[in-house]
Scaffold this motif. Structure first.
Motif, PDB file in Angstrom:
ATOM      1  N   ALA A 345       0.843  -1.190   0.000  1.00  0.00           N
ATOM      2  CA  ALA A 345       0.000   0.000   0.000  1.00  0.00           C
ATOM      3  C   ALA A 345       0.880   1.242   0.000  1.00  0.00           C
ATOM      4  O   ALA A 345       2.014   1.224   0.494  1.00  0.00           O
ATOM      5  CB  ALA A 345      -0.930   0.010   1.212  1.00  0.00           C
ATOM      6  N   ASP A 346       0.332   2.321  -0.549  1.00  0.00           N
ATOM      7  CA  ASP A 346       1.043   3.596  -0.624  1.00  0.00           C
ATOM      8  C   ASP A 346       2.320   3.459  -1.455  1.00  0.00           C
ATOM      9  O   ASP A 346       3.406   3.855  -1.029  1.00  0.00           O
ATOM     10  CB  ASP A 346       1.351   4.123   0.781  1.00  0.00           C
ATOM     11  CG  ASP A 346       1.550   5.630   0.784  1.00  0.00           C
ATOM     12  OD1 ASP A 346       1.326   6.246  -0.269  1.00  0.00           O
ATOM     13  OD2 ASP A 346       1.947   6.183   1.822  1.00  0.00           O
ATOM     14  N   CYS A 347       2.164   2.898  -2.656  1.00  0.00           N
ATOM     15  CA  CYS A 347       3.293   2.726  -3.574  1.00  0.00           C
ATOM     16  C   CYS A 347       3.554   4.035  -4.318  1.00  0.00           C
ATOM     17  O   CYS A 347       2.745   4.958  -4.291  1.00  0.00           O
ATOM     18  CB  CYS A 347       2.989   1.620  -4.578  1.00  0.00           C
ATOM     19  SG  CYS A 347       2.656   0.026  -3.822  1.00  0.00           S
ATOM     20  N   VAL A 890       4.446  -1.657  10.077  1.00  0.00           N
ATOM     21  CA  VAL A 890       3.652  -0.919   9.098  1.00  0.00           C
ATOM     22  C   VAL A 890       3.403   0.500   9.596  1.00  0.00           C
ATOM     23  O   VAL A 890       3.513   0.798  10.793  1.00  0.00           O
ATOM     24  CB  VAL A 890       2.306  -1.624   8.841  1.00  0.00           C
ATOM     25  CG1 VAL A 890       2.529  -2.976   8.193  1.00  0.00           C
ATOM     26  CG2 VAL A 890       1.514  -1.776  10.128  1.00  0.00           C
ATOM     27  N   ALA A 891       3.079   1.378   8.634  1.00  0.00           N
ATOM     28  CA  ALA A 891       2.733   2.768   8.933  1.00  0.00           C
ATOM     29  C   ALA A 891       1.223   2.898   9.029  1.00  0.00           C
ATOM     30  O   ALA A 891       0.490   2.374   8.183  1.00  0.00           O
ATOM     31  CB  ALA A 891       3.282   3.695   7.857  1.00  0.00           C
ATOM     32  N   LEU A 892       0.757   3.625  10.071  1.00  0.00           N
ATOM     33  CA  LEU A 892      -0.678   3.802  10.290  1.00  0.00           C
ATOM     34  C   LEU A 892      -0.904   5.141  10.978  1.00  0.00           C
ATOM     35  O   LEU A 892      -0.370   5.373  12.073  1.00  0.00           O
ATOM     36  CB  LEU A 892      -1.240   2.658  11.142  1.00  0.00           C
ATOM     37  CG  LEU A 892      -2.729   2.702  11.464  1.00  0.00           C
ATOM     38  CD1 LEU A 892      -3.553   2.617  10.185  1.00  0.00           C
ATOM     39  CD2 LEU A 892      -3.103   1.565  12.405  1.00  0.00           C
ATOM     40  N   ASN A 893      -1.653   6.029  10.313  1.00  0.00           N
ATOM     41  CA  ASN A 893      -1.988   7.340  10.879  1.00  0.00           C
ATOM     42  C   ASN A 893      -0.740   8.102  11.321  1.00  0.00           C
ATOM     43  O   ASN A 893      -0.624   8.544  12.466  1.00  0.00           O
ATOM     44  CB  ASN A 893      -2.955   7.186  12.060  1.00  0.00           C
ATOM     45  CG  ASN A 893      -4.307   6.682  11.617  1.00  0.00           C
ATOM     46  OD1 ASN A 893      -4.706   6.879  10.468  1.00  0.00           O
ATOM     47  ND2 ASN A 893      -5.011   6.011  12.514  1.00  0.00           N
ATOM     48  N   ASN A 894       0.208   8.222  10.412  1.00  0.00           N
ATOM     49  CA  ASN A 894       1.444   8.993  10.638  1.00  0.00           C
ATOM     50  C   ASN A 894       2.269   8.444  11.793  1.00  0.00           C
ATOM     51  O   ASN A 894       3.014   9.190  12.441  1.00  0.00           O
ATOM     52  CB  ASN A 894       1.111  10.475  10.898  1.00  0.00           C
ATOM     53  CG  ASN A 894       0.409  11.115   9.717  1.00  0.00           C
ATOM     54  OD1 ASN A 894       0.750  10.842   8.568  1.00  0.00           O
ATOM     55  ND2 ASN A 894      -0.576  11.949  10.000  1.00  0.00           N
ATOM     56  N   SER A 895       2.131   7.175  12.070  1.00  0.00           N
ATOM     57  CA  SER A 895       2.951   6.545  13.105  1.00  0.00           C
ATOM     58  C   SER A 895       3.282   5.126  12.656  1.00  0.00           C
ATOM     59  O   SER A 895       2.737   4.627  11.671  1.00  0.00           O
ATOM     60  CB  SER A 895       2.232   6.537  14.459  1.00  0.00           C
ATOM     61  OG  SER A 895       1.019   5.815  14.359  1.00  0.00           O
ATOM     62  N   ILE A 896       4.175   4.498  13.402  1.00  0.00           N
ATOM     63  CA  ILE A 896       4.644   3.154  13.063  1.00  0.00           C
ATOM     64  C   ILE A 896       4.174   2.190  14.134  1.00  0.00           C
ATOM     65  O   ILE A 896       4.218   2.503  15.333  1.00  0.00           O
ATOM     66  CB  ILE A 896       6.181   3.114  12.939  1.00  0.00           C
ATOM     67  CG1 ILE A 896       6.659   4.197  11.966  1.00  0.00           C
ATOM     68  CG2 ILE A 896       6.649   1.748  12.461  1.00  0.00           C
ATOM     69  CD1 ILE A 896       6.142   4.037  10.553  1.00  0.00           C
ATOM     70  N   CYS A 897       3.725   1.000  13.725  1.00  0.00           N
ATOM     71  CA  CYS A 897       3.317  -0.008  14.692  1.00  0.00           C
ATOM     72  C   CYS A 897       3.699  -1.387  14.177  1.00  0.00           C
ATOM     73  O   CYS A 897       3.998  -1.568  12.986  1.00  0.00           O
ATOM     74  CB  CYS A 897       1.813   0.061  14.977  1.00  0.00           C
ATOM     75  SG  CYS A 897       0.777  -0.363  13.571  1.00  0.00           S
ATOM     76  N   PHE A 937       0.383  -8.162   6.150  1.00  0.00           N
ATOM     77  CA  PHE A 937      -0.035  -6.809   6.512  1.00  0.00           C
ATOM     78  C   PHE A 937       0.640  -5.807   5.587  1.00  0.00           C
ATOM     79  O   PHE A 937       1.682  -6.094   4.990  1.00  0.00           O
ATOM     80  CB  PHE A 937       0.356  -6.487   7.960  1.00  0.00           C
ATOM     81  CG  PHE A 937      -0.335  -7.324   8.992  1.00  0.00           C
ATOM     82  CD1 PHE A 937      -1.583  -6.974   9.476  1.00  0.00           C
ATOM     83  CD2 PHE A 937       0.279  -8.453   9.510  1.00  0.00           C
ATOM     84  CE1 PHE A 937      -2.213  -7.748  10.447  1.00  0.00           C
ATOM     85  CE2 PHE A 937      -0.335  -9.234  10.475  1.00  0.00           C
ATOM     86  CZ  PHE A 937      -1.587  -8.875  10.947  1.00  0.00           C
ATOM     87  N   THR A 938       0.049  -4.620   5.504  1.00  0.00           N
ATOM     88  CA  THR A 938       0.689  -3.524   4.793  1.00  0.00           C
ATOM     89  C   THR A 938       0.306  -2.219   5.466  1.00  0.00           C
ATOM     90  O   THR A 938      -0.390  -2.211   6.488  1.00  0.00           O
ATOM     91  CB  THR A 938       0.298  -3.524   3.308  1.00  0.00           C
ATOM     92  OG1 THR A 938       1.111  -2.575   2.610  1.00  0.00           O
ATOM     93  CG2 THR A 938      -1.161  -3.178   3.125  1.00  0.00           C
ATOM     94  N   ASN A 939       0.745  -1.098   4.881  1.00  0.00           N
ATOM     95  CA  ASN A 939       0.535   0.206   5.503  1.00  0.00           C
ATOM     96  C   ASN A 939      -0.936   0.587   5.513  1.00  0.00           C
ATOM     97  O   ASN A 939      -1.766   0.005   4.815  1.00  0.00           O
ATOM     98  CB  ASN A 939       1.342   1.268   4.758  1.00  0.00           C
ATOM     99  CG  ASN A 939       2.836   1.029   4.874  1.00  0.00           C
ATOM    100  OD1 ASN A 939       3.317   0.501   5.867  1.00  0.00           O
ATOM    101  ND2 ASN A 939       3.578   1.405   3.853  1.00  0.00           N
ATOM    102  N   ASN A 940      -1.247   1.604   6.339  1.00  0.00           N
ATOM    103  CA  ASN A 940      -2.591   2.194   6.436  1.00  0.00           C
ATOM    104  C   ASN A 940      -3.643   1.209   6.929  1.00  0.00           C
ATOM    105  O   ASN A 940      -4.819   1.300   6.552  1.00  0.00           O
ATOM    106  CB  ASN A 940      -3.016   2.790   5.090  1.00  0.00           C
ATOM    107  CG  ASN A 940      -2.074   3.878   4.621  1.00  0.00           C
ATOM    108  OD1 ASN A 940      -1.658   4.730   5.399  1.00  0.00           O
ATOM    109  ND2 ASN A 940      -1.711   3.845   3.352  1.00  0.00           N
TER     110      ASN A 940
END
Length: 1090
Positions: A345-347, A890-897, A937-940
């Motif tokens: 995601a977010d390529c 992964v990246a989620l809401n301008n943060s990393i988890c 899993f992927t971003n967002n």
């Protein structure tokens, strides 16, 4: 036939307390789509009503509401005493005819989903003189010109024209062969039947004695007027007329019995021409698309929809040759079984157009020039603002790129990795070096860099292929190839360098700027000194020029070779880095690093050798024998105990070569080998058989030959404290990650490195010394040096990533994509302008005083390590009773988890770098190996897996996506005006020659036909009403709708309570009055007067 279920199941945040976990395990997650477990027999749409009636194999009828975004079941009707065999819903009618196995016909009101009292019994339909049962009902249809006449087909060959008003049979038609289907001519004067012997019979309605014409479409016509040879049954036939020509007769089946092995066919008969259209899969059903929905007008067919077991095909009837329409839907996701899956995601925004442009050139010729003829519904407004790409690897060696940004899944580009290998025409020609009997090109691992567009795949035959993306077509004269000898048995007195003779690291077809040391033995030798296969790869690379179309083009082929009669072990981890020009892979034997720019092997070590002298398990070699290799190959001095890492890991382009033994030492070695040969031969055969079985067990479920899935369950225990010698000695490489970070505690600045994770939970670091960029990168060697162990975790290492001091993710260094197949002059000019040093990465801009965090996730726990001090900053035990199947940073809401999916079905997320639990939801238990192999899993907040061999299930754990879920869904139902009925004409209207209508309400209603037997069928109200409102609500609007619904329910309950209270009060008053009257009546009477 939904091949991509883009259903985003919202996962609500849950506490990680033990009590809630137990409660979640006891109660599976709700709010799922209604799933139909039984086999679907048929479907019937109510035209222009937005309703669908589905008939299941368990004799249940469902009424679906398609007007809402999530279709829901409104009513269900379960037949209890009779089995349903056929259903018919006339055009613009609410009465459904249901035929049963006993030969009876019942009528269902679709609006209320209740049975009518009108029943057509089989004994009244057939002749009274008939002594046998006519069999199940196989066809029901009304006469196109008279709705009061019903045509009923029985399996035995009997057809009855039933008068609904007079409740008796007008005509009965009898044929010797069983009937499979019946179709009307639009004028209502003729009908056609298909039979079990491959014949078609055409009947006049008023001539029941014999058919007007008998046709055997695929039967051989015999002389002397004899009956043609019988053929296979014609399962379905349709009779469609045109104004300007001959009618179309379309049928499935009916082929001759001597056509053994022929694929399923659809036959189109138009006038004197007969076209036989072969299909790739068995035909389930077909439907002819016509210009008018009215059955009493010229049909004017223009296309045929053919539903196959694994595909949907549309045939254009208007063009010569009957070409097919190009299918815009992703029904080819399982064209070959999916063996692995990756989700991005977010390529980069230019990636999807680039893949689409090269994929558009791959389209096959011969499609119809018309657009896809089926339309309806409206797309949702939920297209993502960022590009999403899904990559699937398949059993036939193909790799497909899919655009998942919108609601639908669109194929962008298909890559066939098997094109670089020689293919055996039959099983006898297949080389005996194959390690799998079927699907030797199956994809196991995909490593892709979206920014540089570098692609690397690992296959089941222990092969790795590196691809570059190019928009230019090229012809490769010789395919670059490397063969790697990755051993397991080591010798404590020999240096590991002796196990990798230089000839095996020599590139084939590569272009090295420096001369290659001469090889004393070719790398394709097929046997060692004891007659066992040795130094041969599993697959043979083509030696002829290869034309490579625009798209992904082969850069280098790497193959592991057989060693002493044992095939290579399958690859367990893979990583590629475009900035460094390196690819690395590992298996249970060790690790190998390849410089794909110089086409050279940089590192080839066993897993035990990575530890050096710091091996915490103190493992001994499994076998004390020396590694066998052809005599004359380069051997290190027998007294050499340790080789300097910088010397042993240099690229072959440095010009160094290992010293050769003297003739006496070679004779001694040969003598020792001959003595040991006989004693080893039997044990080698046994070991080879065991190795083959272990590889079969390690294959994906879809590729296993007759193995029980239960045997490969995840009930085994995993621990880093395993003391078994075999477990420790077979320590495999499970995770690889390129990065620029601090490799040692004393480092003051980050440098390129490779982090290696093993199945025993050990994390090791290999430092990379890269030459300067531009031309020096192709001339100077890359030096790699193992730096030892950093830390150990419980369970196998799954994923690694790096953060800066602010908690932002530090991606691996990459080189932006540029076209490399451009003329030489332009290439030289662009090199100095665009090419940047390979050591540049986002981390190199940091100040020296700043630190980094290494995030490492294993099957049992996660750790955050502070660098360069290498101290454990945070630690989290993810699970004790289960283990993690997939973990991604992964990246989620301008943060990393950190997102994890466990074998017990839980999805968990943790904040980074503090590893604080954010989410713990029971989602899906591990019921199939397919889920474990494809979950990612992927971003967002997105994730997906293969829920079945033909369907991709997408889910989200993002609250923002859940709130917008309803807007993202499309609408199935689009209101369309019903076309005008055909004009009857003046004379037909005057003399009554037009279509006759029927008041079915008066005939089938309760007032005239009475009530049906309650024991015949059970009515089950569906959850479509309230559930539809709940499913249609989301976000703020959803909360308001739910609140309004709750208020309505509360008001209704209060009203019911008030009514019940008033009724109880009235009942109490009445009881008091009657009691008082009773008391007065018997007040003065004695006991004996009662």
């Amino acid at each position: 036939m939904r091949k991509f279920k883009k259903v985003l199941d919202g996962l609500t945040a849950g506490s990680s307390s033990a009590s809630q976990q137990q409660q979640q395990q006891q109660h599976p997650p709700g709010n799922r789509e209604p799933e139909i477990q039984e086999t679907l027999q048929s479907e019937h749409f109510q035209l222009c009503k937005g309703a669908l009636v589905s008939v299941l194999a368990d004799d249940t009828l469902h009424l679906w509401n398609l007007r809402q975004k999530r279709p829901a079941i409104l009513h269900s009707l379960k037949f209890c005493r009779e089995r349903v065999t056929f259903c018919h819903l006339p055009f613009q009618s609410k009465w459904l005819y249901v035929g049963t196995e006993r030969g009876n016909i019942h009528i269902v009101n679709v609006e209320s989903f209740t049975l009518s009292g009108y029943v057509i019994m089989w004994n009244k339909a057939i002749e009274l003189s008939s002594k046998s049962h006519p069999g199940p009902v196989v066809h029901i249809s009304d006469n196109p010109m008279d709705e009061g006449k019903l045509l009923i087909g029985f399996e035995s060959g009997t057809v009855v024209l039933w008068d609904l008003k007079s409740k008796k049979a007008d005509y009965r038609y009898t044929y010797d062969e069983a009937i499979h289907s019946v179709a009307w001519h639009h004028e209502g004067k003729q009908f056609i039947c298909s039979h079990s012997d491959g014949t078609l019979t055409i009947w006049n309605v008023r001539s029941p004695a014999k058919p007007v014409q008998t046709i055997t479409p695929h039967g051989k016509q015999l002389k002397d007027g004899k009956k043609p040879e019988p053929c296979k049954p014609i399962l379905k036939v349709e009779f469609k007329t045109t104004r300007s020509g001959e009618p179309f007769i379309i049928l499935s089946g009916g082929l001759s019995y001597d056509t053994v092995g022929r694929r399923p066919c659809l036959t189109v008969m138009h006038g004197k021409s007969t076209a036989v259209l072969e299909m790739d899969y068995p035909i389930v059903d077909f439907l002819t698309l016509c210009e008018t929905p009215y059955p009493n007008d010229f049909q004017e067919p223009y296309a045929v929809v053919v539903l196959l077991e694994k595909d949907l095909v549309l045939i254009d009837l208007a063009q010569n040759g009957y070409p097919i329409f190009e299918n815009p839907y992703p029904l080819s996701i399982h064209e070959s079984p999916v063996t692995c899956c990756e989700y991005f995601a977010d390529c980069p925004v230019d990636l999807i157009p680039a893949l689409y442009s090269v994929g558009a050139r791959q389209k096959r010729q011969g499609y119809s020039k018309k657009e896809w003829p089926i339309n309806g519904g409206n797309w949702g407004l939920g297209a993502q603002s960022y590009p999403e790409i899904i990559i699937t690897g398949h059993a036939d060696g193909s790799v497909k790129f899919w655009d998942a940004s919108a609601i639908t899944l669109q194929v962008l580009y298909k890559l066939k990795t098997s094109k670089v290998f020689e293919k055996s025409r039959n099983k006898d020609d297949r080389p005996n070096t194959d390690i799998v009997d079927e699907d030797p090109y199956a994809i196991q691992i995909i490593s892709w860099c979206p920014e540089s567009r570098m692609l690397c795949i690992a296959g089941v035959s222990a092969h790795v292929i590196i691809y570059r993306f190019s928009k230019q077509e090229v012809i490769t004269e010789v395919i670059p190839m490397l063969e790697v000898r990755l051993l397991y048995e080591i010798n404590d007195v020999e240096s590991p360098e002796s196990e990798q003779p230089p000839p095996l690291s020599t590139p084939v077809g590569g272009s090295n700027p420096q001369p290659i040391p001469p090889q004393s033995h070719p790398s394709t030798s097929s046997s060692s000194s004891d007659g066992l296969r040795d130094n041969v790869p599993c697959l043979k690379v083509k030696n002829s020029p290869l034309k490579q179309s625009p798209g992904y083009q082969t850069e280098l082929v790497i193959q592991l070779v057989w060693v002493g009669g044992e095939p290579p072990q399958q690859i367990t981890s893979l990583a590629v880095n475009s900035s460094y020009g390196l690819v690395v892979f590992g298996n249970c034997n060790g690790i190998a690093m390849i410089d794909y720019l110089q086409k050279a092997v940089l590192l080839n070590l066993g897993t035990i050798e990575l530890y050096g002298s710091n091996d915490p398990y103190r493992r001994e070699p499994r076998s004390p024998r020396k590694s066998r290799q052809p005599s004359g190959a380069g051997l290190c001095d027998i007294n050499e105990g340790i080789v300097v890492p910088e010397d042993r890991c240099k690229s072959p382009t440095s010009g160094s070569s290992s010293p050769h033994n003297s003739d006496e030492e070679q004779k001694v070695n040969n003598f020792i080998e001959k003595v040991k040969t006989k004693s080893r031969k039997f044990s080698k055969m046994v070991a080879s058989d065991i190795a083959k079985m272990s590889r079969k067990l390690s294959l994906p479920t879809d590729l296993k030959p007759d193995l029980d899935v239960k045997d490969n369950s995840f009930s085994r225990s995993r621990s880093s404290s395993v003391t078994s010698i075999d477990k420790e000695s077979r320590e495999a490489i499970s995770a690889l990650h390129f990065c620029e970070t601090f490799t040692r505690k004393a480092d003051s600045s980050p440098s390129p490195s490779l982090w290696v994770g093993t199945t025993l939970g050990t994390v090791l670091v290999i430092a990379l010394n890269l030459p300067p960029g531009a031309e020096q990168r192709l001339l100077q060697p890359v030096i790699v040096s193992p730096s030892g162990t950093i830390l150990r975790l419980k369970g196998a290492v799954l994923r690694m990533a790096f953060l800066d001091t602010t908690g932002c993710l530090l991606p691996p260094a990459y080189e932006p994509w540029k076209e490399h197949n451009v003329p030489e002059e332009k290439d030289e000019k662009e090199k100095l302008k665009k090419r940047r040093p390979v050591s540049v990465s986002p981390s190199s801009s940091q100040e020296i005083s700043e630190n980094q965090y290494a995030v490492i996730c294993s099957e049992k726990q996660a750790k955050v390590i502070s660098l360069p001090t290498q101290n454990c900053a945070y630690k989290q035990n993810i699970t004790e009773t289960s283990f993690v199947l997939r973990g991604d940073i992964v990246a989620l809401n301008n943060s990393i988890c950190l997102a994890c999916f466990c074998a017990n079905g839980h999805i968990m997320t943790f904040s980074l770098p503090s590893l604080r639990p954010l989410l713990d939801v029971y989602y899906l238990p591990l019921t199939n190996m397919r889920i474990a192999r494809t979950f990612c899993f992927t971003n967002n907040g997105q994730a997906l897996y293969l829920v079945s061999p033909t369907e991709i299930q997408r889910l989200t754990y993002s609250q923002e996506t859940c709130e917008n879920l309803q807007e993202m869904l499309g609408e199935l139902f689009t209101p369309v005006e019903t076309p005008e009925a055909p004009n009857r004409g003046f004379f037909k209207g005057l003399f009554g020659g037009g279509a006759q209508s029927l008041d079915r309400e008066e005939l089938f209603g309760e007032s005239s036909s009475g009530k049906a037997s309650r024991s015949l069928a059970q009515h089950i109200p569906g959850p479509g009403g309230i559930e539809g409102v709940k499913g249609a609500a989301s976000g703020v609007v959803g909360e308001l709708a739910r609140a309004r619904l709750a208020l309505d329910e509360r008001g209704q309950k209060l009203g019911d309570l008030e009514e019940r209270t008033a009724a109880m009060l009235s009942s109490a008053d009445s009881f008091s009055k009657h009691a008082h009257e009773m008391m007065l009546k018997y007040k003065d009477k004695k006991w004996y007067q009662f």
